[in-house]
Design a protein around this motif. Structure first.
Motif, PDB file in Angstrom:
ATOM      1  N   LYS A   1       0.822  -1.213   0.000  1.00  0.00           N
ATOM      2  CA  LYS A   1       0.000   0.000   0.000  1.00  0.00           C
ATOM      3  C   LYS A   1       0.856   1.265   0.000  1.00  0.00           C
ATOM      4  O   LYS A   1       0.485   2.270  -0.613  1.00  0.00           O
ATOM      5  N   ALA A   2       1.984   1.206   0.712  1.00  0.00           N
ATOM      6  CA  ALA A   2       2.898   2.358   0.718  1.00  0.00           C
ATOM      7  C   ALA A   2       3.424   2.621  -0.696  1.00  0.00           C
ATOM      8  O   ALA A   2       3.457   3.772  -1.155  1.00  0.00           O
ATOM      9  N   GLY A   3       3.818   1.531  -1.389  1.00  0.00           N
ATOM     10  CA  GLY A   3       4.286   1.682  -2.762  1.00  0.00           C
ATOM     11  C   GLY A   3       3.208   2.247  -3.667  1.00  0.00           C
ATOM     12  O   GLY A   3       3.467   3.157  -4.476  1.00  0.00           O
ATOM     13  N   ALA A   4       1.981   1.750  -3.516  1.00  0.00           N
ATOM     14  CA  ALA A   4       0.869   2.230  -4.340  1.00  0.00           C
ATOM     15  C   ALA A   4       0.555   3.692  -4.042  1.00  0.00           C
ATOM     16  O   ALA A   4       0.278   4.476  -4.961  1.00  0.00           O
ATOM     17  N   PHE A   5       0.619   4.087  -2.778  1.00  0.00           N
ATOM     18  CA  PHE A   5       0.324   5.485  -2.416  1.00  0.00           C
ATOM     19  C   PHE A   5       1.365   6.437  -3.006  1.00  0.00           C
ATOM     20  O   PHE A   5       1.026   7.477  -3.573  1.00  0.00           O
ATOM     21  N   PHE A   6       2.641   6.082  -2.893  1.00  0.00           N
ATOM     22  CA  PHE A   6       3.692   6.971  -3.406  1.00  0.00           C
ATOM     23  C   PHE A   6       3.666   7.048  -4.932  1.00  0.00           C
ATOM     24  O   PHE A   6       4.080   8.055  -5.519  1.00  0.00           O
ATOM     25  N   LEU A   7       3.158   6.006  -5.573  1.00  0.00           N
ATOM     26  CA  LEU A   7       3.066   6.021  -7.038  1.00  0.00           C
ATOM     27  C   LEU A   7       1.841   6.793  -7.535  1.00  0.00           C
ATOM     28  O   LEU A   7       1.887   7.437  -8.587  1.00  0.00           O
ATOM     29  N   THR A   8       0.739   6.727  -6.773  1.00  0.00           N
ATOM     30  CA  THR A   8      -0.523   7.294  -7.261  1.00  0.00           C
ATOM     31  C   THR A   8      -1.024   8.496  -6.470  1.00  0.00           C
ATOM     32  O   THR A   8      -1.834   9.263  -6.964  1.00  0.00           O
ATOM     33  N   GLY A   9      -0.587   8.633  -5.212  1.00  0.00           N
ATOM     34  CA  GLY A   9      -1.072   9.741  -4.384  1.00  0.00           C
ATOM     35  C   GLY A   9      -2.522   9.581  -3.948  1.00  0.00           C
ATOM     36  O   GLY A   9      -3.153  10.551  -3.511  1.00  0.00           O
ATOM     37  N   ASN A  10      -3.047   8.361  -4.013  1.00  0.00           N
ATOM     38  CA  ASN A  10      -4.452   8.118  -3.656  1.00  0.00           C
ATOM     39  C   ASN A  10      -4.654   8.229  -2.144  1.00  0.00           C
ATOM     40  O   ASN A  10      -3.982   7.551  -1.371  1.00  0.00           O
ATOM     41  N   VAL A  11      -5.609   9.077  -1.714  1.00  0.00           N
ATOM     42  CA  VAL A  11      -5.834   9.328  -0.290  1.00  0.00           C
ATOM     43  C   VAL A  11      -6.422   8.103   0.409  1.00  0.00           C
ATOM     44  O   VAL A  11      -6.080   7.799   1.556  1.00  0.00           O
ATOM     45  N   ALA A  12      -7.323   7.405  -0.260  1.00  0.00           N
ATOM     46  CA  ALA A  12      -7.886   6.187   0.330  1.00  0.00           C
ATOM     47  C   ALA A  12      -6.783   5.151   0.556  1.00  0.00           C
ATOM     48  O   ALA A  12      -6.796   4.416   1.546  1.00  0.00           O
ATOM     49  N   MET A  13      -5.814   5.116  -0.357  1.00  0.00           N
ATOM     50  CA  MET A  13      -4.688   4.208  -0.196  1.00  0.00           C
ATOM     51  C   MET A  13      -3.813   4.633   0.973  1.00  0.00           C
ATOM     52  O   MET A  13      -3.267   3.793   1.706  1.00  0.00           O
ATOM     53  N   PHE A  14      -3.698   5.947   1.178  1.00  0.00           N
ATOM     54  CA  PHE A  14      -2.954   6.455   2.336  1.00  0.00           C
ATOM     55  C   PHE A  14      -3.605   5.979   3.632  1.00  0.00           C
ATOM     56  O   PHE A  14      -2.918   5.540   4.564  1.00  0.00           O
ATOM     57  N   ALA A  15      -4.932   6.072   3.684  1.00  0.00           N
ATOM     58  CA  ALA A  15      -5.663   5.622   4.872  1.00  0.00           C
ATOM     59  C   ALA A  15      -5.433   4.141   5.114  1.00  0.00           C
ATOM     60  O   ALA A  15      -5.204   3.707   6.249  1.00  0.00           O
ATOM     61  N   GLU A  16      -5.479   3.360   4.048  1.00  0.00           N
ATOM     62  CA  GLU A  16      -5.256   1.921   4.176  1.00  0.00           C
ATOM     63  C   GLU A  16      -3.819   1.595   4.582  1.00  0.00           C
ATOM     64  O   GLU A  16      -3.572   0.666   5.338  1.00  0.00           O
ATOM     65  N   MET A  17      -2.871   2.383   4.057  1.00  0.00           N
ATOM     66  CA  MET A  17      -1.471   2.192   4.435  1.00  0.00           C
ATOM     67  C   MET A  17      -1.281   2.437   5.934  1.00  0.00           C
ATOM     68  O   MET A  17      -0.650   1.638   6.637  1.00  0.00           O
ATOM     69  N   MET A  18      -1.850   3.548   6.426  1.00  0.00           N
ATOM     70  CA  MET A  18      -1.751   3.876   7.851  1.00  0.00           C
ATOM     71  C   MET A  18      -2.410   2.795   8.703  1.00  0.00           C
ATOM     72  O   MET A  18      -1.899   2.405   9.755  1.00  0.00           O
ATOM     73  N   HIS A  19      -3.544   2.314   8.212  1.00  0.00           N
ATOM     74  CA  HIS A  19      -4.268   1.266   8.938  1.00  0.00           C
ATOM     75  C   HIS A  19      -3.415   0.009   9.044  1.00  0.00           C
ATOM     76  O   HIS A  19      -3.301  -0.594  10.124  1.00  0.00           O
TER      77      HIS A  19
END
Length: 332
Positions: free
Chosen positions: A29-47
């Motif tokens: 999820k961290a990789g996906a967030f840094f590649l896409t900047g998706n906020v929902a992915m950020f929430a999932e990464m933190m979770h």
């Protein structure tokens, strides 16, 4: 070193499995967030980061709680698991706050994020892995409750037995239930943002996930706070009182305490026997009761004091009429 390894082998296995899985998911999820900047992915990464840290602490805490009592700590280390769970939920609380703040910011300043298939692929993998851990946790719930595992149907039926689960099992179950639900919510939010242009959906999903995390924080905190203080197990108290009252040699019960010590139960009993009994006979009664109670699920240690009948009816709880019957059967 050998003792530590042996202790860790006795740790809660679902917590360790969940920690390993969440480390993998958090990395994806961290990789996906840094590649896409998706906020929902950020929430999932933190979770997932919060869950991984949480479950690792819980695994270690559950292992340490099984350490044998020492002269310095004669009551053992059972409550360590409660203290560790209390510390673990603070991590989740901080990450929950950051998740909600990030969601609010995205709703106020919505922006489009790319990488649709990256996000959906990572979320799909996460949902599958979290579902697997959730299924394993539901099996452990049945194991803790002393009920035979029911295959795939164990998940929906495990909710009815969740109260009987050990603190680490319960925490893992609740966290992975929220994690699986959160992954599905984030998946839907990504689809809404991409196909319907509702970019704020990702922020809404982030807030929902954060609120669900806070719910777990509240539930786990309250339960483990009670465990750290020392909570009575009402169900086992009634059961042991019933066992005592059914024993023909017990004519009254002065006191019964059943206190949760982490994953285990500590029992103290003061009961009355006929004054006509010899010391040797009373010791045999005590040994018999000790073995019977120690064979009950979850009981780690028992202290039994048997005293002579004082002629006063002290017990008014479960099966008090049976105790009166036992007294009436005594020879004149």
């Amino acid at each position: 070193m050998t003792n530590w390894v042996q202790l860790l082998k006795n740790g809660n296995k679902p917590a360790l499995l969940a920690a390993i899985v969440n480390v993998i998911i958090a990395g994806l999820k961290a990789g996906a967030f840094f590649l896409t900047g998706n906020v929902a992915m950020f929430a999932e990464m933190m979770h997932s980061i919060g869950d991984a840290a949480n479950q690792l602490f819980v695994y270690v805490g559950s292992a340490l709680s099984k350490k044998a009592p020492t002269p310095k700590y004669p009551n053992g280390f059972g409550r360590i698991v409660n203290l560790v769970c209390l510390g673990a939920v603070l991590i989740v609380a901080i990450l929950s706050y950051e998740t909600i703040v990030g969601g609010i910011h995205h709703i106020l300043h919505p922006s489009e994020s790319g990488g649709l298939w990256i996000n959906l692929g990572v979320l799909g993998i996460g949902i599958a892995l979290e579902s697997f851990v959730l299924y394993k946790a539901s099996k452990e719930v049945f194991h803790d409750a002393g009920i035979e595992h029911m295959g795939l149907s164990s998940f929906p039926k495990s909710f009815a037995h969740l109260k009987k689960a050990k603190p680490p099992t319960k925490l893992v179950f609740m966290e992975d239930l929220v994690a699986t639900s959160g992954g599905i919510i984030a998946f839907v939010a990504v689809l809404l943002a991409h196909f319907f242009g509702w970019f704020a959906a990702e922020g809404v999903a982030s807030i929902i996930i954060g609120v669900m995390m806070f719910y777990v924080v509240g539930k786990v905190f309250l339960e483990n706070a009670r465990g750290a203080i020392g909570e009575t197990d009402e169900e086992m108290l009634a059961h042991i009182s019933h066992l005592l009252a059914e024993d023909p040699d017990i004519v009254d019960i002065q006191r019964v305490e059943v206190v949760k010590e982490g994953e285990y139960l500590h029992v103290e009993i003061v009961a009355e026997v006929a004054t006509s009994n010899t010391v040797e006979y009373v010791l045999k009664v005590k040994d018999r009761l000790l073995m019977t109670i120690l064979n009950q699920k979850g009981i780690q240690d028992v202290i039994i004091s048997l005293v002579g009948d004082d002629g006063v009816e002290s017990w008014t709880g479960t099966n008090s009429s049976k105790l009166i019957e036992n007294r009436n059967k005594l020879p004149e």
